[in-house]
Motif scaffolding. Structure first.
Motif, short mmCIF file in Angstrom:
data_model
loop_
_atom_site.label_atom_id
_atom_site.label_comp_id
_atom_site.label_asym_id
_atom_site.label_seq_id
_atom_site.Cartn_x
_atom_site.Cartn_y
_atom_site.Cartn_z
N GLY A 1 -84.27 85.38 -10.58
CA GLY A 1 -83.27 84.90 -11.52
C GLY A 1 -81.85 84.99 -11.02
O GLY A 1 -80.97 84.24 -11.47
N SER A 2 -81.59 85.90 -10.05
CA SER A 2 -80.23 86.07 -9.54
C SER A 2 -79.73 84.84 -8.79
O SER A 2 -78.54 84.72 -8.52
N ARG A 3 -80.63 83.92 -8.48
CA ARG A 3 -80.22 82.67 -7.82
C ARG A 3 -79.47 81.75 -8.79
O ARG A 3 -78.71 80.88 -8.36
N TRP A 4 -79.69 81.96 -10.09
CA TRP A 4 -79.10 81.06 -11.08
C TRP A 4 -78.26 81.78 -12.14
O TRP A 4 -77.45 81.14 -12.80
N ALA A 5 -78.45 83.07 -12.30
CA ALA A 5 -77.77 83.76 -13.40
C ALA A 5 -77.18 85.08 -12.92
O ALA A 5 -77.61 85.64 -11.91
N GLY A 6 -76.21 85.57 -13.69
CA GLY A 6 -75.58 86.83 -13.38
C GLY A 6 -76.28 88.01 -14.03
O GLY A 6 -77.27 87.85 -14.75
N ALA A 7 -75.74 89.21 -13.80
CA ALA A 7 -76.37 90.43 -14.28
C ALA A 7 -76.47 90.45 -15.81
O ALA A 7 -77.48 90.91 -16.36
N GLY A 8 -75.46 89.96 -16.50
CA GLY A 8 -75.47 90.00 -17.96
C GLY A 8 -76.63 89.22 -18.55
O GLY A 8 -77.34 89.72 -19.43
N VAL A 9 -76.85 88.02 -18.06
CA VAL A 9 -77.94 87.19 -18.56
C VAL A 9 -79.29 87.79 -18.19
O VAL A 9 -80.22 87.84 -19.01
N LEU B 1 -79.59 95.03 -29.58
CA LEU B 1 -78.44 95.73 -29.01
C LEU B 1 -78.31 95.46 -27.51
O LEU B 1 -77.21 95.26 -26.99
N LEU B 2 -79.45 95.45 -26.81
CA LEU B 2 -79.44 95.19 -25.37
C LEU B 2 -78.89 93.80 -25.07
O LEU B 2 -78.03 93.63 -24.19
N ALA B 3 -79.39 92.81 -25.81
CA ALA B 3 -78.94 91.44 -25.59
C ALA B 3 -77.45 91.29 -25.90
O ALA B 3 -76.69 90.70 -25.13
N ALA B 4 -77.02 91.85 -27.03
CA ALA B 4 -75.63 91.71 -27.44
C ALA B 4 -74.68 92.40 -26.46
O ALA B 4 -73.62 91.86 -26.11
N GLY B 5 -75.07 93.58 -25.99
CA GLY B 5 -74.19 94.31 -25.07
C GLY B 5 -74.14 93.73 -23.68
O GLY B 5 -73.12 93.83 -22.99
N LEU C 1 -74.98 97.37 -11.66
CA LEU C 1 -74.61 95.98 -11.36
C LEU C 1 -74.11 95.28 -12.62
O LEU C 1 -73.21 94.44 -12.55
N LEU C 2 -74.71 95.61 -13.77
CA LEU C 2 -74.23 95.05 -15.04
C LEU C 2 -72.81 95.49 -15.29
O LEU C 2 -71.95 94.69 -15.69
N VAL C 3 -72.54 96.78 -15.06
CA VAL C 3 -71.18 97.30 -15.24
C VAL C 3 -70.21 96.61 -14.29
O VAL C 3 -69.11 96.20 -14.68
N ARG C 4 -70.64 96.45 -13.04
CA ARG C 4 -69.76 95.80 -12.04
C ARG C 4 -69.45 94.36 -12.45
O ARG C 4 -68.36 93.85 -12.17
N SER C 5 -70.40 93.70 -13.13
CA SER C 5 -70.19 92.30 -13.53
C SER C 5 -69.12 92.16 -14.61
O SER C 5 -68.65 91.05 -14.86
N GLY D 1 -72.40 89.63 -23.26
CA GLY D 1 -70.95 89.52 -23.34
C GLY D 1 -70.25 89.85 -22.04
O GLY D 1 -69.13 89.41 -21.80
N GLU D 2 -70.89 90.66 -21.18
CA GLU D 2 -70.33 91.10 -19.89
C GLU D 2 -68.91 91.65 -20.06
O GLU D 2 -67.99 91.30 -19.31
N ARG D 3 -68.76 92.50 -21.07
CA ARG D 3 -67.49 93.18 -21.30
C ARG D 3 -67.71 94.69 -21.22
O ARG D 3 -68.78 95.19 -21.58
N PRO D 4 -66.73 95.45 -20.75
CA PRO D 4 -66.90 96.91 -20.65
C PRO D 4 -67.32 97.55 -21.97
O PRO D 4 -68.17 98.45 -21.99
N GLY D 5 -66.76 97.09 -23.08
CA GLY D 5 -67.12 97.66 -24.38
C GLY D 5 -68.57 97.44 -24.75
O GLY D 5 -69.13 98.19 -25.56
N GLY D 6 -69.20 96.44 -24.17
CA GLY D 6 -70.61 96.17 -24.46
C GLY D 6 -71.54 97.25 -23.97
O GLY D 6 -72.69 97.34 -24.41
N MET D 7 -71.05 98.11 -23.08
CA MET D 7 -71.90 99.19 -22.56
C MET D 7 -72.26 100.20 -23.64
O MET D 7 -73.26 100.91 -23.53
N VAL D 8 -71.48 100.26 -24.71
CA VAL D 8 -71.82 101.13 -25.84
C VAL D 8 -73.11 100.64 -26.50
O VAL D 8 -74.00 101.43 -26.81
N LEU D 9 -73.21 99.34 -26.69
CA LEU D 9 -74.42 98.76 -27.27
C LEU D 9 -75.61 98.91 -26.34
O LEU D 9 -76.73 99.21 -26.77
#
Length: 379
Positions: free
Chosen positions: A342-350, A274-278, A227-231, A281-289
């Motif tokens: 939390g999904s009522r107020w925030a997305g997967a990244g947060v 690393l988890l927080a930073a990756g 779901l994080l990746v999909r976001s 950002g909700e960017r594909p490149g963040g999956m490396v972190l």
């Protein structure tokens, strides 16, 4: 053992089953409720399965476990709906409970029998790495299979792999008997009493249990990686490939298990960052972190598990290990409920990034206790 570990997670549905649920029309809250059902099932059967493993044949339980999971995957692919997904998670949870504690106890005692107990952390870590290699292989194959045959093709392949895993389980070594003297009821009772005595009377065991519970339970966050990746906005067929990036990092952490344990506290803190930073950002490149973070967490789980196995006795080893699994499921349940609310107020990244906070807390507690100082002496 490596073959069993690989096949157990070479399940093509793994990288995309959360997406299957979403494509069926389930909301994030409904998906989290399925994870809760899964966790509650494992929770309810965790300790009973550990007692069974200390009384009966551990190898037999390891044969049955993947067959139950495979039955659930087959149902998902044939009859996709919320009730069937729930039933599949009950079966999967039962299979997970049968394996939890059982595999660790079998491996440690077989190593101890040949005088190689010191190799446990490395062996169990590499076994976890092989499991993740199975996930990597499944992630690589899932995209083309999904494109050609859809979710039913993924389900059929997953069932076949579970059957192969059961066959591999039959060939695991087991030198112990399948029951204790004094009859089945007496054996069950004596195992429970022995396990309770160790947990109640030995501070070292209690401390190790808590550490395993928290670190392993928080790792349940990996269920939300798709779901994080999909976001990040990528197409559904690309989800398995980015999940693969995270899984590779996870596998590297397992392969390095048993090394550099004295750096557990600072490395957990680095993993949290690393988890927080990756994630945020909700960017594909963040999956490396994110993958690097999961590698740290996998390495930490193996370190904590090895320390626990060193401090518990053989008579109730699977039972006490299952208590750790029970606690981990409790922590996982909190993660699932927290994500659902939390999904009522925030997305997967947060939501994924927020789990960095408890990891930092664990790192601080370990740092204050002194992983190689006071903790070592108390344990």
């Amino acid at each position: 053992m490596y073959a069993y570990a690989f096949l157990e997670d070479f399940v093509l549905l793994y990288p995309v089953y959360a997406v299957l649920f979403a494509d069926t029309g389930l909301s994030p809250a409904a998906i989290s409720s399925l994870f809760v059902i899964w966790s509650v099932t494992t929770f309810a059967l965790e300790v009973p399965s550990g007692v069974w493993a200390d009384v009966f044949s551990r190898r037999s339980l390891l044969v049955v476990a993947p067959l139950l999971s495979g039955a659930g995957f087959g149902l998902w692919s044939l009859f996709p709906s919320y009730p069937v997904f729930a039933a599949g998670f009950v079966l999967w949870g039962a299979g997970s409970a049968l394996r939890s504690g059982t595999m660790q106890a079998l491996v440690y005692e077989e190593l101890e029998r040949v005088g190689a107990a010191g190799s446990y952390a490395r062996l169990i870590g590499r076994s976890e790495a092989m499991s993740l290699v199975g996930v990597v292989a499944a992630s690589a194959l899932a995209a083309p299979v999904l494109a050609v045959g859809g979710y039913r093709a993924l389900g059929a392949a997953s069932v076949a792999v579970c059957v192969a895993c059961a066959v591999a389980g039959w060939w695991l070594p087991e030198s112990r008997g399948s029951g204790a003297e004094g009859g089945r009821e007496a054996s069950l009772g004596s195992v429970v009493r022995a396990g309770w005595a160790q947990v109640r009377g030995e501070p070292a065991v209690r401390w190790s249990l808590v550490l395993v519970m928290v670190v392993e339970g928080l790792a349940s966050l990996d269920e939300y990686v798709p779901l994080l990746v999909r976001s990040t906005g990528v197409a559904a067929v690309s989800v398995p490939l980015l999940v693969l990036v995270v899984t590779v990092g996870d596998a590297v952490g397992g392969w390095l298990a048993g090394r550099g344990v004295r750096w557990l506290a600072p490395l957990l803190a680095v993993g949290a960052v690393l988890l927080a930073a990756g994630s945020l950002g909700e960017r594909p490149g963040g999956m490396v972190l994110v993958g690097a973070a999961f590698g740290v967490f996998r390495w930490a789980i193996a370190a904590a598990d090895a320390r626990l196995q060193e401090r518990i006795g053989d008579g109730a080893r699977a039972t006490v290990t299952s208590v750790a699994g029970l606690g981990a499921e409790s922590v996982a349940l909190l993660v699932f409920v927290g994500y659902a609310v939390g999904s009522r107020w925030a997305g997967a990244g947060v939501l994924v990034g927020a789990v960095a906070v408890p990891y930092v807390v664990v790192a601080v507690v370990l740092g204050l206790a002194g992983w190689r100082g006071r903790v070592h002496r108390e344990m």
